[in-house]
Design a protein around this motif. Structure first.
Motif, short mmCIF file in Angstrom:
data_model
loop_
_atom_site.label_atom_id
_atom_site.label_comp_id
_atom_site.label_asym_id
_atom_site.label_seq_id
_atom_site.Cartn_x
_atom_site.Cartn_y
_atom_site.Cartn_z
N LYS A 124 0.84 -1.21 0.00
CA LYS A 124 0.00 0.00 0.00
C LYS A 124 0.87 1.26 0.00
O LYS A 124 0.52 2.25 -0.66
N MET A 125 2.00 1.22 0.69
CA MET A 125 2.89 2.38 0.70
C MET A 125 3.53 2.59 -0.67
O MET A 125 3.65 3.72 -1.16
N ILE A 126 3.95 1.48 -1.31
CA ILE A 126 4.51 1.58 -2.65
C ILE A 126 3.49 2.19 -3.61
O ILE A 126 3.81 3.06 -4.43
N LYS A 127 2.25 1.74 -3.49
CA LYS A 127 1.18 2.26 -4.35
C LYS A 127 1.01 3.76 -4.17
O LYS A 127 0.85 4.51 -5.15
N LYS A 132 1.65 9.26 -6.19
CA LYS A 132 2.11 10.64 -5.99
C LYS A 132 3.19 11.04 -6.99
O LYS A 132 3.66 12.19 -6.97
N ASN A 133 3.59 10.09 -7.84
CA ASN A 133 4.57 10.36 -8.90
C ASN A 133 5.92 10.80 -8.34
O ASN A 133 6.66 11.55 -8.99
N ILE A 134 6.26 10.33 -7.16
CA ILE A 134 7.50 10.74 -6.50
C ILE A 134 8.73 10.30 -7.27
O ILE A 134 9.72 11.05 -7.38
N ILE A 135 8.70 9.07 -7.86
CA ILE A 135 9.87 8.61 -8.62
C ILE A 135 9.61 8.69 -10.13
O ILE A 135 10.37 8.14 -10.92
N GLY A 136 8.54 9.39 -10.51
CA GLY A 136 8.23 9.50 -11.92
C GLY A 136 7.65 8.20 -12.47
O GLY A 136 7.26 7.30 -11.72
N LYS A 243 12.52 9.37 -12.29
CA LYS A 243 13.06 10.38 -11.39
C LYS A 243 13.66 9.81 -10.10
O LYS A 243 14.18 10.56 -9.29
N GLY A 244 13.60 8.49 -9.93
CA GLY A 244 14.12 7.93 -8.69
C GLY A 244 13.91 6.43 -8.61
O GLY A 244 13.56 5.77 -9.61
N VAL A 245 14.13 5.87 -7.43
CA VAL A 245 13.98 4.44 -7.22
C VAL A 245 13.24 4.18 -5.90
O VAL A 245 13.23 5.04 -5.00
N ILE A 246 12.62 3.01 -5.81
CA ILE A 246 12.01 2.54 -4.57
C ILE A 246 12.66 1.22 -4.20
O ILE A 246 12.83 0.34 -5.06
N LYS A 253 11.12 -4.78 6.98
CA LYS A 253 9.88 -4.03 7.20
C LYS A 253 10.07 -2.54 6.92
O LYS A 253 9.72 -1.68 7.73
N ASN A 254 10.65 -2.27 5.77
CA ASN A 254 10.79 -0.86 5.41
C ASN A 254 10.63 -0.63 3.90
O ASN A 254 10.79 -1.55 3.10
N VAL A 255 10.28 0.59 3.57
CA VAL A 255 10.20 1.06 2.19
C VAL A 255 10.96 2.37 2.14
O VAL A 255 10.70 3.28 2.93
N LYS A 256 11.92 2.47 1.25
CA LYS A 256 12.62 3.74 1.09
C LYS A 256 12.68 4.09 -0.39
O LYS A 256 12.64 3.22 -1.26
N TYR A 257 12.72 5.41 -0.63
CA TYR A 257 12.79 5.85 -2.02
C TYR A 257 13.83 6.97 -2.14
O TYR A 257 14.13 7.67 -1.18
N TYR A 258 14.34 7.09 -3.36
CA TYR A 258 15.43 8.04 -3.63
C TYR A 258 15.05 8.93 -4.81
O TYR A 258 14.53 8.46 -5.83
N THR A 259 15.30 10.22 -4.66
CA THR A 259 15.23 11.16 -5.78
C THR A 259 16.47 12.06 -5.70
O THR A 259 17.03 12.27 -4.62
N ASN A 260 16.89 12.60 -6.85
CA ASN A 260 18.06 13.48 -6.86
C ASN A 260 17.85 14.71 -6.01
O ASN A 260 18.78 15.24 -5.40
#
Length: 333
Positions: A124-127, A132-136, A243-246, A253-260
């Motif tokens: 659900k967090m990934i969705k 939200k288009n955070i990583i494009g 624009k990034g990665v997940i 038990k974690n989800v992290k994402y990266y953007t420049n």
């Protein structure tokens, strides 16, 4: 409602706990094994029967089918014929599923197949991150799901329950289990290239690893690996976006994402209490049972249907056909 749990093994006991958490007080059970009936009476205070007809005489309103997968449709048909709402655990064989779909179309009862992972807080967090288009735009993902087969049910011999059978083999079962939520996130699959094999010394006649290349209709090129040889239970996903990665890790038990622009953002996830001898928390399973009850009471639309489940199982067949032929296969939707 009075709820009948059919099959009192690992998942049947989990569903009893789920329903008790949801304050469902009228729960009965069925299992041909006397030891399991005694166990759920001692652990959960649930009265059970070794004869399905005796259980049906109790006039349950809903049935949760937690048997081995090759028995799901047999009990689904019993439920329909007795006008009982029903839920089945994850499927891996088609059997009489098309017949069940046609029977449901003529009856005003809810028949709900499992889609547990769609309720997992990580999914659900990934969705949410994707919406939200955070990583494009997502371009590709790499996903690995693996757990050593003897660790699935440490209390019993892995060679003696349904995961050791060719048709309902453990690795074969997990492929559609994962595809259900992956297609919910990324859409329809266009083509598949699959390869399955037996690479370990496990004492079962099943394929223990599936490597699959998935081409989605939205243009994504992705890889899925499912195995039952990993000595540590892995569920890890890497999504590459414009624009990034997940990065998601179920064990951590974690989800992290990266953007420049912002670097790394990390989120810890809680999937509920983990019962003894189980690996995954109870949270998603409780939510799935709550959704089943809400579907019966017409509070929500059914979140997942047998028509959708049948399509997922057809994709499994196409993956296996690709492995046998060595060719990329088209998926018809």
């Amino acid at each position: 409602m009075k709820i009948l749990i059919v099959g009192l093994g690992s998942m049947g006991k989990r569903r009893i706990r789920n329903m008790q958490y949801l304050r469902q007080e009228e729960i009965i059970g069925f299992d041909p094994r006397e030891d399991r009936c005694k166990e759920v009476l001692e652990k959960y205070g649930v009265r059970s029967f070794q004869d399905i007809n005796q259980a049906l005489k109790e006039k349950p309103n809903a049935m949760i089918i937690s048997t081995p997968p090759d028995l799901h449709m047999a009990y689904a048909k019993i439920a329909i014929k007795n006008n009982i709402h029903f839920f089945t655990e994850a499927s891996v064989v088609q059997d009489d599923m098309l017949e069940v779909i046609k029977m449901l179309e003529k009856n005003d009862i809810v028949g709900l197949p499992s889609c547990t992972m769609r309720y997992h807080p990580i999914v659900k967090m990934i969705k949410t991150i994707l919406e939200k288009n955070i990583i494009g735009k997502p371009l590709s993902f790499l996903y690995h799901s693996g757990q050593y087969l003897p660790d699935w049910h440490p209390w019993e011999d892995y060679r003696k329950f349904y995961v050791a059978k060719k048709e309902t083999g453990a690795c074969r079962e997990i492929v559609p289990f994962e595809l259900i939520w992956l297609t919910d996130l990324f859409g329809k699959i266009k083509t598949v290239s699959g390869h399955k094999s037996k690479v370990s010394h496990l004492e079962v006649d099943i394929d223990d690893i599936y490597n699959i290349l998935l081409e989605f209709e939205n243009g994504m090129e992705s890889t899925l690996t499912v195995d039952v040889i990993a000595r540590f239970p892995f569920r890890q996903l890497k999504i590459l976006g414009e624009k990034g990665v997940i990065l998601a890790d179920w064990s951590e038990k974690n989800v992290k994402y990266y953007t420049n622009e912002n670097g790394w953002t990390e989120n810890k996830v809680d999937d509920g209490i983990v019962e003894e001898n189980y690996i995954h928390g109870e949270g998603p399973y409780i939510e799935e049972m709550s959704s089943f009850l809400d579907s019966i009471q017409k509070k929500i639309e059914q979140p997942y249907t047998f028509k959708e489940d049948l399509q997922i199982l057809k994709i499994l067949e196409i993956i296996e056909s690709s492995s046998e032929s060595g060719l990329k296969k088209n998926v018809g939707n």
